[in-house]
Scaffold this motif. Structure first.
Motif, PDB file in Angstrom:
ATOM      1  N   MET A 134      21.237   7.768  63.744  1.00 51.19           N
ATOM      2  CA  MET A 134      20.593   6.525  64.170  1.00 51.19           C
ATOM      3  C   MET A 134      21.589   5.603  64.870  1.00 51.19           C
ATOM      4  SD  MET A 134      18.362   3.765  61.944  1.00 51.19           S
ATOM      5  CE  MET A 134      19.794   3.015  61.147  1.00 51.19           C
ATOM      6  N   ALA A 135      22.815   5.516  64.337  1.00 55.03           N
ATOM      7  CA  ALA A 135      23.838   4.655  64.931  1.00 55.03           C
ATOM      8  C   ALA A 135      24.162   5.092  66.355  1.00 55.03           C
ATOM      9  CB  ALA A 135      25.093   4.665  64.064  1.00 55.03           C
ATOM     10  N   ALA A 136      24.192   6.412  66.564  1.00 58.48           N
ATOM     11  CA  ALA A 136      24.464   6.922  67.907  1.00 58.48           C
ATOM     12  C   ALA A 136      23.370   6.484  68.881  1.00 58.48           C
ATOM     13  CB  ALA A 136      24.566   8.448  67.870  1.00 58.48           C
ATOM     14  N   GLU A 181      15.948   8.267  52.399  1.00 53.11           N
ATOM     15  CA  GLU A 181      16.173   7.048  51.634  1.00 53.11           C
ATOM     16  C   GLU A 181      17.376   6.282  52.173  1.00 53.11           C
ATOM     17  OE1 GLU A 181      16.175   5.511  47.010  1.00 53.11           O
ATOM     18  OE2 GLU A 181      15.782   7.603  47.494  1.00 53.11           O
ATOM     19  N   GLN A 182      18.371   6.994  52.688  1.00 54.95           N
ATOM     20  CA  GLN A 182      19.518   6.299  53.267  1.00 54.95           C
ATOM     21  C   GLN A 182      19.088   5.444  54.453  1.00 54.95           C
ATOM     22  OE1 GLN A 182      22.523   8.068  56.043  1.00 54.95           O
ATOM     23  NE2 GLN A 182      23.906   7.884  54.277  1.00 54.95           N
ATOM     24  N   LEU A 183      18.328   6.030  55.368  1.00 57.18           N
ATOM     25  CA  LEU A 183      17.890   5.286  56.544  1.00 57.18           C
ATOM     26  C   LEU A 183      16.912   4.181  56.174  1.00 57.18           C
ATOM     27  CD1 LEU A 183      17.438   8.111  59.198  1.00 57.18           C
ATOM     28  CD2 LEU A 183      19.222   6.387  59.086  1.00 57.18           C
ATOM     29  N   ALA A 184      15.996   4.465  55.232  1.00 57.25           N
ATOM     30  CA  ALA A 184      15.027   3.445  54.809  1.00 57.25           C
ATOM     31  C   ALA A 184      15.736   2.257  54.185  1.00 57.25           C
ATOM     32  CB  ALA A 184      14.024   4.051  53.835  1.00 57.25           C
ATOM     33  N   THR A 185      16.781   2.523  53.407  1.00 58.02           N
ATOM     34  CA  THR A 185      17.560   1.442  52.799  1.00 58.02           C
ATOM     35  C   THR A 185      18.208   0.575  53.868  1.00 58.02           C
ATOM     36  OG1 THR A 185      18.014   2.742  50.806  1.00 58.02           O
ATOM     37  CG2 THR A 185      19.505   0.912  51.288  1.00 58.02           C
ATOM     38  N   ILE A 186      18.848   1.213  54.828  1.00 58.96           N
ATOM     39  CA  ILE A 186      19.553   0.470  55.876  1.00 58.96           C
ATOM     40  C   ILE A 186      18.575  -0.313  56.745  1.00 58.96           C
ATOM     41  CG2 ILE A 186      20.975   0.734  57.947  1.00 58.96           C
ATOM     42  CD1 ILE A 186      22.262   3.171  56.512  1.00 58.96           C
ATOM     43  N   LEU A 187      17.471   0.320  57.139  1.00 55.43           N
ATOM     44  CA  LEU A 187      16.475  -0.369  57.965  1.00 55.43           C
ATOM     45  C   LEU A 187      15.860  -1.543  57.201  1.00 55.43           C
ATOM     46  CD1 LEU A 187      14.762   2.766  59.526  1.00 55.43           C
ATOM     47  CD2 LEU A 187      16.074   1.043  60.768  1.00 55.43           C
ATOM     48  N   VAL A 241      13.423  11.460  65.209  1.00 59.43           N
ATOM     49  CA  VAL A 241      13.828  12.164  63.993  1.00 59.43           C
ATOM     50  C   VAL A 241      15.321  11.993  63.773  1.00 59.43           C
ATOM     51  CG1 VAL A 241      13.959  14.400  62.823  1.00 59.43           C
ATOM     52  CG2 VAL A 241      11.971  13.840  64.252  1.00 59.43           C
ATOM     53  N   TRP A 242      15.666  11.262  62.716  1.00 54.70           N
ATOM     54  CA  TRP A 242      17.050  11.126  62.268  1.00 54.70           C
ATOM     55  C   TRP A 242      17.068  11.402  60.776  1.00 54.70           C
ATOM     56  CZ3 TRP A 242      15.681   5.846  64.269  1.00 54.70           C
ATOM     57  CH2 TRP A 242      15.752   5.794  65.661  1.00 54.70           C
TER      58      TRP A 242
END
Length: 478
Positions: free
Chosen positions: A150-152, A269-275, A143-144
């Motif tokens: 996620m970067a950590a 959406e931020q994480l989905a975009t980056i992934l 869970v992030w």
């Protein structure tokens, strides 16, 4: 001099009116002249009237002087206005400069603490940082909510992630090494192999996210614990085997679809975009201008063939397709499996008669799921034919094509006599190709595969062949 007034005060009063007027006022004050205007003498009235007229005349002269010098007046007014406007502009400029500095400082701080922009057409949702915790827990995923968390976990800085994920139309560097491999059916296939830094990130995504999601029972390609053998086993002994390949399988899966997968799994959406950006790339043209190389995007981003994360992503995207085909196969008496873009249906008895009906539904489902059948790779194998599934013969039992195996053994004999020079097997370098085929045989027929591996190891332990192998592998690395 009157009592109570200094000489200077008398001069000031005379200057404001007239000498006669002041004398009259002082005489009246001292009692030499009557204060009653009704009984005042004509001389007193004349003095007062003269003083009034003199004041009016003075005012008129001043007014006339102003109008007589109108251009000067307008110039003075204009100068005043310009001075005020200039001062206001300077104040506005200073205020805006201060605001710009404040915004720049805020932006620099935000860039250090988050990712707010990753290029054109992909940055709109980067401010949305709330993940669906229930959905993530349902799939057993970490869970992030935002990229910092996620970067950590990745052990990377935001600058590194921004560099690897940024969507550029024109770039000075590429995160992929591009080369072509010949296809068995002719032509060539573009391979995009990620550079070490991106490869490590994609490997992390693969093991920490993608491999945690359960695949469909029909998926066998690039699924831990499954192989070409598990893919072929359900079709052993079937009288009818239908093999279907999809055209441009990985390139047909666009960035938006990959991003949508991560959103569906529960990520913000931020994480989905980056992934999604980390797992996709556009096709590029390499252009040299003024002795500098540029990489110019010529397509939209899609899954690259050569990235280790691509097959796992397609397996998850094809989950619905597999479920639809599993239901379709069960209704028509067929077995169904899929190895990446290679789909196989097989049947005995009454199912054979329903082949036409089955294929009509198959074509419809593939189109609805956003894929295209490769018309040149549609094969229908019947009883009496050599029936193969992902290179494994499935007529009566799992076996290797005898003619191919005979040629391979003959090649090993030739190598033992004259070495590796001028020898070829498959599409890759001879060393890797020999080892790959031996591993393939070992999966299908462990005993025969073990003998081939032993023969290859014996050859490569011979000094002259070992030197050739090291040279070939060295050239490949270069």
């Amino acid at each position: 001099m009157a009592q109570g007034l200094t000489r200077q005060q008398l001069y000031d009063k005379i200057r404001l009116s007239s000498k006669d007027e002041v004398i009259l006022q002082e005489m009246t004050r001292l009692g030499f002249w009557s204060k009653d205007s009704a009984s005042a003498s004509p001389s007193a009235l004349l003095i007062e009237r003269e003083d009034t007229l003199r004041k009016e005349l003075t005012d008129l002269l001043k007014e006339k002087q102003k109008y007589a010098n109108q251009e000067k007046l307008l110039a003075e007014m204009r100068a005043v206005r310009m001075e005020k406007a200039l001062k206001k502009r300077q104040e506005t400029k200073l205020r805006k400069e201060e605001q710009r500095k404040e915004r720049a400082e805020e932006w620099a701080e935000q860039k250090n603490n988050s990712i707010l922009y990753l290029g054109e057409n992909v940055s709109a949702g980067l401010h949305k940082i709330v993940s669906d915790v229930t959905q993530l827990q349902k799939y057993g995923l970490p869970v992030w909510h935002d990229v910092n968390a996620m970067a950590a976990e990745m052990g990377l800085g935001l600058g590194e992630i921004r560099f690897l994920a940024f969507n550029r139309k024109v770039a000075h560097c590429s995160h992929y090494q591009h080369f072509y491999l010949p296809k068995k059916s002719g032509g060539k296939r573009l391979i995009s192999a990620p550079m070490p830094r991106l490869k490590a990130v994609q490997n992390w995504i693969l093991h920490n996210i993608l491999y945690r999601i359960k695949n469909s029972d029909a998926a066998h390609g690039f699924v831990p614990g499954r192989s070409i053998v598990t893919n072929a086993t359900p079709h052993v002994g079937k009288e009818l085997v239908i093999n279907i390949d999809l055209r441009d399988f990985f390139p047909s899966v666009a960035y938006k679809r990959v991003k949508g997968l991560f959103v569906k799994l529960g990520y913000s959406e931020q994480l989905a975009t980056i992934l999604g950006l980390l797992c996709t790339e556009p096709d590029v043209d390499e252009i040299v201008l003024d002795n500098r190389k540029y990489y110019v995007a010529k397509t939209e981003r899609h899954l690259p063939q050569g990235a280790q994360s691509s097959p796992a992503i397609t397996n998850l995207i094809c989950y619905k397709l597999d479920k639809r085909f599993e239901g379709l196969a069960a209704r028509h008496g067929y077995s169904y499996t899929r190895y990446a873009d290679d789909m196989t249906f097989s049947a005995n008895g009454e199912g054979i008669e329903k082949a036409g009906q089955l294929m009509a539904f198959v074509k419809k489902v593939i189109k609805e799921e956003g894929f295209t059948i490769h018309p040149e790779k549609l094969r229908v194998m019947r009883k009496g034919d050599k029936r193969e599934v992902t290179g494994v013969v499935v007529n009566d039992k799992l076996s290797i094509d005898r003619e191919t195996l005979r040629k391979f053994r003959a090649l090993l004999h030739q190598i033992s006599k004259t070495g590796l020079s001028q020898k070829q097997w498959g599409n890759g370098n001879i060393v890797s190709s020999l080892q790959g085929y031996a591993n393939y045989v070992a999966m299908v027929k462990p005993g025969a595969g073990a003998k081939l591996k032993a023969s290859i190891n014996e050859l490569f332990n011979r000094p002259e062949i070992k030197r050739e192998a090291v040279s070939i592998l060295g050239d490949k690395k270069e």
